[in-house]
Motif scaffolding. Structure first.
Motif, mmCIF file in Angstrom:
data_model
loop_
_atom_site.group_PDB
_atom_site.id
_atom_site.type_symbol
_atom_site.label_atom_id
_atom_site.label_comp_id
_atom_site.label_asym_id
_atom_site.label_seq_id
_atom_site.Cartn_x
_atom_site.Cartn_y
_atom_site.Cartn_z
ATOM 1 N N GLY A 1 0.812 -1.203 0.000
ATOM 2 C CA GLY A 1 0.000 0.000 0.000
ATOM 3 C C GLY A 1 0.850 1.259 0.000
ATOM 4 O O GLY A 1 2.096 1.198 -0.017
ATOM 5 N N PRO A 2 0.213 2.429 0.025
ATOM 6 C CA PRO A 2 0.966 3.691 -0.007
ATOM 7 C C PRO A 2 1.932 3.792 1.168
ATOM 8 O O PRO A 2 1.563 3.534 2.309
ATOM 9 C CB PRO A 2 -0.137 4.761 0.091
ATOM 10 N N ALA A 3 3.155 4.165 0.881
ATOM 11 C CA ALA A 3 4.152 4.288 1.953
ATOM 12 C C ALA A 3 5.188 5.333 1.555
ATOM 13 O O ALA A 3 6.286 4.996 1.109
ATOM 14 C CB ALA A 3 4.811 2.945 2.238
ATOM 15 N N GLY A 4 4.818 6.586 1.676
ATOM 16 C CA GLY A 4 5.763 7.669 1.444
ATOM 17 C C GLY A 4 6.687 7.835 2.632
ATOM 18 O O GLY A 4 6.677 7.034 3.572
ATOM 19 N N GLN A 5 7.490 8.889 2.606
ATOM 20 C CA GLN A 5 8.478 9.084 3.657
ATOM 21 C C GLN A 5 7.836 9.187 5.042
ATOM 22 O O GLN A 5 8.304 8.569 6.000
ATOM 23 C CB GLN A 5 9.296 10.343 3.373
ATOM 24 N N THR A 6 6.753 9.957 5.134
ATOM 25 C CA THR A 6 6.123 10.142 6.445
ATOM 26 C C THR A 6 5.538 8.838 6.961
ATOM 27 O O THR A 6 5.767 8.465 8.125
ATOM 28 C CB THR A 6 5.012 11.204 6.354
ATOM 29 N N ARG A 7 4.808 8.146 6.112
ATOM 30 C CA ARG A 7 4.155 6.904 6.551
ATOM 31 C C ARG A 7 5.185 5.837 6.891
ATOM 32 O O ARG A 7 5.051 5.144 7.910
ATOM 33 C CB ARG A 7 3.208 6.402 5.451
ATOM 34 N N LEU A 8 6.203 5.690 6.062
ATOM 35 C CA LEU A 8 7.213 4.673 6.346
ATOM 36 C C LEU A 8 7.975 5.012 7.624
ATOM 37 O O LEU A 8 8.307 4.112 8.419
ATOM 38 C CB LEU A 8 8.172 4.540 5.170
ATOM 39 N N GLY A 9 8.229 6.297 7.857
ATOM 40 C CA GLY A 9 8.879 6.681 9.102
ATOM 41 C C GLY A 9 8.037 6.311 10.313
ATOM 42 O O GLY A 9 8.560 5.865 11.339
ATOM 43 N N GLU A 10 6.728 6.472 10.201
ATOM 44 C CA GLU A 10 5.831 6.078 11.293
ATOM 45 C C GLU A 10 5.871 4.566 11.522
ATOM 46 O O GLU A 10 5.855 4.095 12.668
ATOM 47 C CB GLU A 10 4.403 6.519 10.972
ATOM 48 N N ILE A 11 5.895 3.801 10.418
ATOM 49 C CA ILE A 11 5.934 2.343 10.546
ATOM 50 C C ILE A 11 7.212 1.900 11.249
ATOM 51 O O ILE A 11 7.206 1.023 12.115
ATOM 52 C CB ILE A 11 5.822 1.691 9.150
ATOM 53 N N VAL A 12 8.336 2.536 10.889
ATOM 54 C CA VAL A 12 9.605 2.199 11.539
ATOM 55 C C VAL A 12 9.544 2.534 13.021
ATOM 56 O O VAL A 12 10.016 1.772 13.877
ATOM 57 C CB VAL A 12 10.773 2.923 10.841
ATOM 58 N N THR A 13 8.958 3.671 13.350
ATOM 59 C CA THR A 13 8.836 4.057 14.761
ATOM 60 C C THR A 13 7.996 3.047 15.535
ATOM 61 O O THR A 13 8.328 2.672 16.672
ATOM 62 C CB THR A 13 8.207 5.458 14.875
#
Length: 327
Positions: free
Chosen positions: A239-251
């Motif tokens: 699914g969509p995973a731009g910089q902000t979203r991927l950073g949240e997932i890593v967190t």
């Protein structure tokens, strides 16, 4: 025959039984009988007791028939070219006529021997043949993975997809040979892990993703499966995973490692820099084509990997030794 290569020529004067020829070509014995009955490509040598055997010339014609049909030439035309000794590679590809299910059963060996087990062992040639026929059932059977997913990928799927990509065919609506292979491989991976209990892992996850807006390569799922086979909790970011979203997932997940994979020659790798800034302790592995190697923002926590075996080894070594993981 391995990886789609032609079989070696027979020694002078040697002959083969129908069963031996079927094994040599990777087709069902019933297919040979069909080619004999319909197109006159049968054995020409007789032995005592009226047993018919294939000569070197017979095998050469059948090999040519097999090669042409895999290239998308209709069987009747392929047989004519094989009888004439013409390779047919200069011809424009013509669409294969639609066949009835009965005809397809006969040519695949099911019509004459309904109870016989499949005669074709898993090989790139067999997978190519199934993909060109649009036979998703056969492709799934051929692509059942064994114990070594790395070899399954490198020795079966990669050469099969390369073989399909090298062939020009006029497909009917909905027929896409490479998609047959991709769908069968993904289904095989789902089947493999559907029986694995979905309990929370005691290991930190490994995240696998692509640059924003890029399709996920099949190789990314195979890598995730190979890591899971090693007991790691590998997850593909869908699914969509731009910089902000991927950073949240890593967190949220605190992964032990992250893998970015792209098949493009100009991948957008800004996300690697963004993750490095947000999570400086995260180990990132980047797998891109050689022409894009200079674009990888290398540092002590970002490494470029060049091969499936290499990324599997490197990621597993980091993830297995990460704090919070169990052995």
């Amino acid at each position: 025959m391995q990886n789609g290569d032609e079989p070696d020529a027979l020694p002078e004067g040697a002959t083969l039984t129908p069963a031996a020829v079927a094994r040599r070509l990777g087709v069902a014995a019933a297919t040979l009988r069909t080619w004999d009955r319909r197109y006159g490509l049968g054995p020409s040598e007789h032995t005592a007791g009226a047993h018919r055997r294939y000569t070197a010339a017979d095998v050469a014609r059948l090999t040519q028939m097999r090669s042409l049909t895999l290239d998308g030439v209709p069987p009747a035309e392929a047989a004519r070219l094989a009888r004439d000794g013409t390779n047919g590679r200069h011809l424009a590809v013509v669409p294969a006529p639609a066949r009835s299910s009965e005809a397809q059963d006969v040519e695949s060996g099911r019509g004459d021997e309904p109870s016989a087990a499949p005669a074709v062992a898993p090989s790139p040639t067999a997978v190519i043949d199934a993909a060109l026929r649009g036979d998703s059932v056969a492709a799934r059977a051929l692509l059942a993975p064994g114990d070594d997913l790395s070899r399954w990928w490198s020795d079966l799927i990669v050469p099969a997809r390369a073989g399909v990509a090298a062939r020009t065919v006029l497909a009917r609506p909905g027929d896409e040979p490479d998609e047959v292979i991709v769908a069968a491989a993904l289904a095989a991976l789902r089947d493999r892990f559907s029986k694995v209990p979905r309990h929370p892992s005691r290991r930190r996850v490994v995240l696998l993703f692509t640059p924003p807006g890029e399709p996920r390569p099949l190789e990314l799922h195979v890598l995730a499966a190979a890591l899971a086979d090693r007991g790691l909790d590998a997850r593909v970011v869908a699914g969509p995973a731009g910089q902000t979203r991927l950073g949240e997932i890593v967190t949220m997940t605190s992964p032990s490692a992250a893998v970015l994979m792209s098949e493009r020659t100009d991948p957008d790798l800004d996300i690697v820099d963004a993750l490095s800034a947000q999570h400086p302790d995260l180990m990132q592995f980047v797998m891109v084509p050689d022409v894009a190697a200079a674009q990888v923002p290398l540092d002590h926590r970002v490494q470029r990997v060049r091969s499936f075996a290499g990324v599997l080894h490197e990621v597993a070594a980091v993830a297995e030794g990460a704090p919070g993981s169990v052995r």
